[in-house]
Every structure is written in C-alpha cells, then in structure tokens.
Design a protein around this motif. Structure first.
Motif, PDB file in Angstrom:
ATOM      1  N   UNK A  64     118.689  39.018  -2.026  1.00 29.68           N
ATOM      2  CA  UNK A  64     117.858  37.812  -2.151  1.00 29.68           C
ATOM      3  C   UNK A  64     116.472  38.159  -2.672  1.00 29.68           C
ATOM      4  N   UNK A  65     115.899  39.257  -2.167  1.00 33.60           N
ATOM      5  CA  UNK A  65     114.575  39.685  -2.638  1.00 33.60           C
ATOM      6  C   UNK A  65     114.634  40.034  -4.119  1.00 33.60           C
ATOM      7  N   UNK A  66     115.680  40.730  -4.525  1.00 39.30           N
ATOM      8  CA  UNK A  66     115.827  41.105  -5.932  1.00 39.30           C
ATOM      9  C   UNK A  66     115.975  39.868  -6.814  1.00 39.30           C
ATOM     10  N   UNK A  67     116.716  38.878  -6.349  1.00 38.41           N
ATOM     11  CA  UNK A  67     116.870  37.634  -7.112  1.00 38.41           C
ATOM     12  C   UNK A  67     115.539  36.916  -7.317  1.00 38.41           C
ATOM     13  N   UNK A  68     114.649  37.032  -6.343  1.00 36.88           N
ATOM     14  CA  UNK A  68     113.340  36.377  -6.442  1.00 36.88           C
ATOM     15  C   UNK A  68     112.405  37.085  -7.420  1.00 36.88           C
ATOM     16  N   UNK A  69     112.766  38.282  -7.842  1.00 35.47           N
ATOM     17  CA  UNK A  69     111.867  39.106  -8.661  1.00 35.47           C
ATOM     18  C   UNK A  69     112.200  39.090 -10.147  1.00 35.47           C
TER      19      UNK A  69
END
Length: 123
Positions: free
Chosen positions: A57-62
């Motif tokens: 999820x963090x990677x998707x936000x970046x």
C-alpha cells in the motif's frame, strides 16, 4: 463485528486491529533518515521479496512524489511506523527519497503575505 475480506481488519470504533508494532515487526527506527516532509517516489523496480500488505500500500502511494507525512495519513499509521515501512522500500530499491527543500524564513514579510493571501482565498 466482521472483518472486510480484502482490506485491513478495522473496527468502526477502535480503528485498526493490527497494532503498529506488528506492522513494523517491532522496529522503531528506520534504516534511512526520513523527515515528515521528505519526498518519496517509486522507482518502478519490483522488490525481490514478497511485500507485506502495508508495504504494498505504501509503495502504491509513491507513484508520484509524496511526502512521508502524506503516506502516513493515507495508511492511517503513526509516522515512525511509516518511516520504517518506507525505509524498507528504500533498502530494496523500490523507492527513492529526496530531502525537503530549505524552509522559508518565517520572518520574511513576503512569505507571511503569501500565506495570508492564501488563507484569505480559502475563507
């Protein structure tokens, strides 16, 4: 109380049922120096190891440059836990970071006028 099948376990009153220290595997210090205003951006490199749901999820936000504070807000996690997650992504090459730019002088009249004008437009 039922847990959603495709998302994190949530309780309407209590919030997240998985405790933050579980998300970061008990770690409280990131391996990369990150500020709340540090910008993070995905590199497009796919990590070799399987990503935990919170890492994914963090990677998707970046995909676009995003501040650490913004990622923490979207993940609904404490900033220190988010920093640990993002530093894991930096370590595997999935994310790059950029330090925040120099802060403006808070006593500079032009900065204060710009802030005042922006606030007046919002009201």
């Amino acid at each position: 109380m039922t847990a959603p099948k495709d998302g994190p376990w949530l309780d309407d009153d209590a919030g997240r049922l998985v405790r933050p220290y579980t998300v970061s595997n008990g770690r409280t210090r990131p391996t990369t120096a990150l500020d709340l205003l540090s910008m993070v951006k995905a590199t497009g490199r796919v990590p070799e190891a399987h990503l935990d749901p919170d890492h994914a999820r963090a990677l998707d936000l970046c995909h676009d440059p995003t501040s650490v504070a913004e990622v923490a807000a979207h993940l609904r996690l404490p900033a220190v836990v988010t920093k640990v997650l993002l530093s894991d992504l930096v370590d595997c090459g999935a994310v790059t970071t950029r330090a925040p730019g120099p802060a403006a002088d808070p006593t500079d009249r032009s900065v204060l006028e710009t802030v005042l004008n922006g606030l007046q437009r919002l009201l």
